[in-house]
Design an enzyme around this catalytic site. Sequence first.
Site, PDB file in Angstrom:
ATOM      1  N   GLU A   1       0.826  -1.210   0.000  1.00 50.18           N
ATOM      2  CA  GLU A   1       0.000   0.000   0.000  1.00 50.18           C
ATOM      3  C   GLU A   1       0.858   1.257   0.000  1.00 50.18           C
ATOM      4  OE1 GLU A   1      -2.995  -0.144  -0.661  1.00 50.18           O
ATOM      5  OE2 GLU A   1      -3.537  -2.222  -0.176  1.00 50.18           O
TER       6      GLU A   1
ATOM      7  N   CYS B   1      -7.731  -1.623   8.014  1.00 48.03           N
ATOM      8  CA  CYS B   1      -6.352  -1.699   7.527  1.00 48.03           C
ATOM      9  C   CYS B   1      -5.813  -0.302   7.268  1.00 48.03           C
ATOM     10  CB  CYS B   1      -6.268  -2.563   6.281  1.00 48.03           C
ATOM     11  SG  CYS B   1      -6.617  -4.297   6.659  1.00 48.03           S
TER      12      CYS B   1
ATOM     13  N   HIS C   1      -1.340  -5.824   1.884  1.00 42.14           N
ATOM     14  CA  HIS C   1      -2.605  -6.560   1.801  1.00 42.14           C
ATOM     15  C   HIS C   1      -2.372  -7.907   1.123  1.00 42.14           C
ATOM     16  CE1 HIS C   1      -5.725  -3.260   2.623  1.00 42.14           C
ATOM     17  NE2 HIS C   1      -6.079  -4.305   3.360  1.00 42.14           N
TER      18      HIS C   1
HETATM   19  N1  PCA Z   1      -8.579  -6.559   6.340  1.00 38.13           N
HETATM   20  C1  PCA Z   1      -9.472  -5.438   6.581  1.00 38.13           C
HETATM   21  C2  PCA Z   1      -9.467  -5.231   8.070  1.00 38.13           C
HETATM   22  C3  PCA Z   1      -8.859  -6.458   8.653  1.00 38.13           C
HETATM   23  C4  PCA Z   1      -8.242  -7.144   7.512  1.00 38.13           C
HETATM   24  O1  PCA Z   1      -7.518  -8.153   7.578  1.00 38.13           O
HETATM   25  C5  PCA Z   1      -9.118  -4.216   5.751  1.00 38.13           C
HETATM   26  O2  PCA Z   1      -8.613  -4.380   4.631  1.00 38.13           O
HETATM   27  O3  PCA Z   1      -9.342  -3.097   6.187  1.00 38.13           O
END
Ligand code: PCA
Length: 214
Positions: A89, A152, A176
């Site tokens: 990200e 996240c 992610h």
């Molecule tokens: N993914 C979510 C919140 C917890 C997770 O593992 C997100 O992308 O915000």
Amino acid sequence: VSPSSNQIARRHLLVTGFEPFDGDGVNPSGEVAKLLDGRLLGDCVVKGLILPVQHEAARARVAPLLEAPGLGAVVHLGLAGGRARIALERVAVNVMDFDTPDNTGYRARNEPCVPGGPPAYFATLPLAVLVEALVADGVPAYVSNTAGTYLCNQTMYGTLHRLAERRHPARAGFVHLPLLPAMVAASGLEQPSMDAALMVRAVEIVVGVVARTA
Ligand code: PCA
């Protein structure tokens, strides 16, 4: 004269994942963080832990760890269903706007992560170097321009904000992960997935590069 190694706290890398959310029985990000806990990377040790999917509780869990002596870098992990590749990200925005409720049933609507905070922070991890290292090792990866507006993004924003406020030299960012194949199998939906072993290898590569460059 530098202090001897037993006088200073060991340099460590904070690696967090999340607990399952939105009805899932598993969250690969939490599993990977747990698996890497205690791993030695050169002179650096991984501190891995699992965060709750609720913004105040997640913040309360992370905040004291950002003050810990010896913190070298922070790599937050999370699940992003629908992504086909490891997503590094680029940016966290000062917005909580949840499509699905958190694990306490709360659904934030257009709230700031930090009232009065700047609109956004860029990740301070070496993203281009990380993508290159992943791709060179045959792991599909890219730089993503949105971490969403859920937990996240909020966790990434909170960490970058706190480190910036303190002018802390530790680099930080968010990775992610795709769904696990079993999660896609259970959903019966047409979704991309990534095998657990490949995700583990991906995060090992990321923390290895981060430990070397932190
Ligand atoms: N993914 C979510 C919140 C917890 C997770 O593992 C997100 O992308 O915000």
